[in-house]
Design a protein around this motif. Structure first.
Motif, PDB file in Angstrom:
ATOM      1  N   LEU A   1      89.530   2.098  64.795  1.00  0.00           N
ATOM      2  CA  LEU A   1      89.834   0.820  65.420  1.00  0.00           C
ATOM      3  C   LEU A   1      89.600   0.875  66.938  1.00  0.00           C
ATOM      4  N   PHE A   2      90.047   1.972  67.556  1.00  0.00           N
ATOM      5  CA  PHE A   2      89.913   2.071  69.018  1.00  0.00           C
ATOM      6  C   PHE A   2      88.709   2.905  69.427  1.00  0.00           C
ATOM      7  N   ASP A   3      87.854   3.202  68.427  1.00  0.00           N
ATOM      8  CA  ASP A   3      86.609   3.901  68.704  1.00  0.00           C
ATOM      9  C   ASP A   3      86.838   5.221  69.451  1.00  0.00           C
ATOM     10  N   ILE A   4      87.832   5.974  68.987  1.00  0.00           N
ATOM     11  CA  ILE A   4      88.142   7.268  69.612  1.00  0.00           C
ATOM     12  C   ILE A   4      87.426   8.360  68.830  1.00  0.00           C
ATOM     13  N   PRO A   5      86.674   9.239  69.508  1.00  0.00           N
ATOM     14  CA  PRO A   5      85.952  10.274  68.768  1.00  0.00           C
ATOM     15  C   PRO A   5      86.906  11.240  68.058  1.00  0.00           C
ATOM     16  N   TYR A   6      86.485  11.704  66.876  1.00  0.00           N
ATOM     17  CA  TYR A   6      87.295  12.639  66.090  1.00  0.00           C
ATOM     18  C   TYR A   6      87.648  13.888  66.903  1.00  0.00           C
ATOM     19  N   GLU A   7      86.714  14.355  67.734  1.00  0.00           N
ATOM     20  CA  GLU A   7      86.936  15.575  68.532  1.00  0.00           C
ATOM     21  C   GLU A   7      88.176  15.439  69.426  1.00  0.00           C
ATOM     22  N   ASN A   8      88.399  14.225  69.947  1.00  0.00           N
ATOM     23  CA  ASN A   8      89.577  14.007  70.802  1.00  0.00           C
ATOM     24  C   ASN A   8      90.871  14.187  70.013  1.00  0.00           C
ATOM     25  N   TYR A   9      90.833  13.761  68.743  1.00  0.00           N
ATOM     26  CA  TYR A   9      92.007  13.956  67.892  1.00  0.00           C
ATOM     27  C   TYR A   9      92.162  15.425  67.525  1.00  0.00           C
ATOM     28  N   LYS A  10      91.028  16.068  67.250  1.00  0.00           N
ATOM     29  CA  LYS A  10      91.038  17.412  66.661  1.00  0.00           C
ATOM     30  C   LYS A  10      91.774  18.449  67.520  1.00  0.00           C
ATOM     31  N   SER A  11      91.635  18.387  68.851  1.00  0.00           N
ATOM     32  CA  SER A  11      92.258  19.430  69.682  1.00  0.00           C
ATOM     33  C   SER A  11      93.772  19.477  69.460  1.00  0.00           C
ATOM     34  N   GLY A  12      94.415  18.320  69.377  1.00  0.00           N
ATOM     35  CA  GLY A  12      95.849  18.302  69.098  1.00  0.00           C
ATOM     36  C   GLY A  12      96.152  18.546  67.627  1.00  0.00           C
ATOM     37  N   GLY A  13      95.283  17.980  66.765  1.00  0.00           N
ATOM     38  CA  GLY A  13      95.462  18.150  65.329  1.00  0.00           C
ATOM     39  C   GLY A  13      95.423  19.625  64.935  1.00  0.00           C
ATOM     40  N   ASP A  14      94.534  20.376  65.596  1.00  0.00           N
ATOM     41  CA  ASP A  14      94.401  21.809  65.297  1.00  0.00           C
ATOM     42  C   ASP A  14      95.693  22.584  65.549  1.00  0.00           C
ATOM     43  N   VAL A  15      96.451  22.151  66.571  1.00  0.00           N
ATOM     44  CA  VAL A  15      97.710  22.835  66.880  1.00  0.00           C
ATOM     45  C   VAL A  15      98.667  22.695  65.692  1.00  0.00           C
ATOM     46  N   ILE A  16      98.758  21.466  65.156  1.00  0.00           N
ATOM     47  CA  ILE A  16      99.632  21.234  64.000  1.00  0.00           C
ATOM     48  C   ILE A  16      99.083  21.964  62.779  1.00  0.00           C
ATOM     49  N   HIS A  17      97.751  21.920  62.636  1.00  0.00           N
ATOM     50  CA  HIS A  17      97.099  22.588  61.514  1.00  0.00           C
ATOM     51  C   HIS A  17      97.413  24.093  61.509  1.00  0.00           C
ATOM     52  N   PHE A  18      97.502  24.678  62.703  1.00  0.00           N
ATOM     53  CA  PHE A  18      97.798  26.108  62.807  1.00  0.00           C
ATOM     54  C   PHE A  18      99.123  26.455  62.108  1.00  0.00           C
ATOM     55  N   PHE A  19     100.101  25.567  62.223  1.00  0.00           N
ATOM     56  CA  PHE A  19     101.428  25.856  61.664  1.00  0.00           C
ATOM     57  C   PHE A  19     101.481  25.755  60.136  1.00  0.00           C
ATOM     58  N   LEU A  20     100.353  25.373  59.533  1.00  0.00           N
ATOM     59  CA  LEU A  20     100.234  25.426  58.085  1.00  0.00           C
ATOM     60  C   LEU A  20     100.401  26.871  57.611  1.00  0.00           C
ATOM     61  N   GLY A  21      99.955  27.830  58.433  1.00  0.00           N
ATOM     62  CA  GLY A  21     100.090  29.254  58.103  1.00  0.00           C
ATOM     63  C   GLY A  21     101.547  29.659  57.924  1.00  0.00           C
ATOM     64  N   PRO A  22     102.363  29.582  58.990  1.00  0.00           N
ATOM     65  CA  PRO A  22     103.784  29.900  58.846  1.00  0.00           C
ATOM     66  C   PRO A  22     104.488  29.016  57.818  1.00  0.00           C
ATOM     67  N   ALA A  23     104.047  27.752  57.661  1.00  0.00           N
ATOM     68  CA  ALA A  23     104.683  26.878  56.662  1.00  0.00           C
ATOM     69  C   ALA A  23     104.490  27.449  55.260  1.00  0.00           C
ATOM     70  N   THR A  24     103.295  27.995  55.004  1.00  0.00           N
ATOM     71  CA  THR A  24     103.035  28.612  53.700  1.00  0.00           C
ATOM     72  C   THR A  24     103.920  29.834  53.503  1.00  0.00           C
ATOM     73  N   VAL A  25     104.069  30.644  54.571  1.00  0.00           N
ATOM     74  CA  VAL A  25     104.928  31.830  54.500  1.00  0.00           C
ATOM     75  C   VAL A  25     106.345  31.428  54.086  1.00  0.00           C
ATOM     76  N   ILE A  26     106.837  30.318  54.636  1.00  0.00           N
ATOM     77  CA  ILE A  26     108.216  29.886  54.389  1.00  0.00           C
ATOM     78  C   ILE A  26     108.417  29.406  52.947  1.00  0.00           C
ATOM     79  N   LEU A  27     107.317  29.124  52.234  1.00  0.00           N
ATOM     80  CA  LEU A  27     107.458  28.758  50.819  1.00  0.00           C
ATOM     81  C   LEU A  27     108.083  29.904  50.017  1.00  0.00           C
TER      82      LEU A  27
END
Lengths: 230, 121
Positions: free
Chosen positions: A50-76
């Motif tokens: 909608l706001f014509d924001i490139p995916y790359e701009n989202y990805k830098s912050g998204g990657d930080v959250i994505h990183f915590f998928l690792g420890p989240a899996t450990v906690i299972l």
């Protein structure tokens, strides 16, 4: 717009807000499609387009959250540990169930791809669809698949599981909580496990375990099944 | 224990898992090895549930959050599916349902077989 969005904070905040919206909608409407994961993803994609924001701009912050998928899996391991008695008691049914599930997923996908006339490279990208992302991507490459397509296969599979798991086990009268958890984890990996965790401690722990086991079985079986069909 | 200490403990287990995965070249990804490692540490009482209570509650209650970025990634690759969307999506959705049902039934049937076996002993 680039000034506000081209930093790590943007992806972080947007993901968190989309997640909160997902939770709110889920509480408001008690239907399967009001899945917080599905709503979160759709909200973000819609916002970026909608706001014509490139995916790359989202990805830098998204990657930080994505990183915590690792420890989240450990906690299972925690819900699994709380169910350790169930696990020991059901060792054989669990292993057999995951093995049958992994094998049938591979055969089904390979056969259906061949029948539908899809390219072997597409079939190879589809076959790791029910395993967690890190195993799936490696497996796809080994079979000659396209990793980007495997990402889509894995996410769509997980979303299908996360959205419909509770309805499916209910409709097909799979009543045992261990069987529910193993069924969800084997068919829809860690993404389906988000739903299993909501359903209960047994389901959550078993689903987490099953998604790990499915990864191992699928990695071992996939090359043979692939050669059988292509 | 404070949240930060708890998080550090989990990170330590996670990185150990990643390390084992890389050093041994085993097929399992590091996070799954980390999960098995944490289960083992809980079973032998090296880590107690209370020591990671806050962090595990935080992660388990918000598990969905961590999967959102991977899902958003679809938007850049979607064009690869041009012309095959229908068979592609049908195969994925149908097989997911079937595998869930087959696996669930398989577990229940095996449970009955195992229980019958132990009754006859």
């Amino acid at each position: 717009m680039d000034l506000i969005t081209n930093n790590i904070g943007f992806g972080l905040v947007l993901t968190y807000i989309a997640f909160k919206i997902g939770i709110k909608v889920k509480k408001r409407f008690a239907v399967a499609l009001a899945n917080p994961l599905l709503i979160g993803i759709v909200t973000i994609i819609a916002f970026l387009l909608l706001f014509d924001i490139p995916y790359e701009n989202y990805k830098s912050g998204g990657d930080v959250i994505h990183f915590f998928l690792g420890p989240a899996t450990v906690i299972l391991a925690v819900p699994l540990y709380r169910q350790i008695k169930e696990l020991k008691k059901n060792m054989l049914p669990i292993l057999t169930g995951v093995l049958i599930g992994s094998l049938s997923a591979l055969v089904m996908v390979a056969a259906a791809s061949k029948f539908a006339g899809l390219e072997p490279s597409i079939a190879a990208s589809l076959m790791p669809k029910s395993v967690t992302m890190p195993i799936g991507l490696e497996l796809s490459e080994a079979l000659g698949g396209v990793t980007a397509i495997t990402v889509i296969s894995i996410v769509v599979t997980g979303l299908t599981g996360a959205v419909f798991a509770e309805k499916t086990v209910g409709f097909f009268k799979i009543k045992n909580e261990v069987a529910q958890g193993i069924g969800i984890g084997t068919s829809a990996h860690a993404l389906g496990t988000t739903k299993a965790v909501e359903m209960g401690d047994v389901q959550g722990g078993m689903s987490g375990l099953a998604s790990g086991l499915t990864g191992i079985f699928t990695a071992i079986l996939a090359p043979f099944i692939y050669r059988l069909f292509f | 224990m404070s949240m930060v200490k708890e998080l550090l403990m989990i990170m330590l287990v996670y990185f150990s898992g990643e390390w084992i995965s890389q050093v041994t070249g085993i097929l399992l990804p590091g996070n799954v090895i980390g999960m098995i490692l944490l289960l083992f540490l809980l079973m032998v009482n090296i880590i107690k549930l209370e020591q990671i209570a806050k962090i595990s509650a935080l992660f388990l209650n918000n598990l969905t959050l961590f999967f959102i970025p991977a899902g958003v990634g679809i938007m850049v690759h979607y064009h690869l599916l041009e012309g095959i969307v229908v068979p592609f999506m049908t195969i994925i959705v149908v097989s997911t349902f079937l595998v869930m049902i087959i696996t669930g039934y398989a577990v229940e049937i095996m449970q009955r077989m195992v229980n019958n076996g132990s009754d006859h002993k």
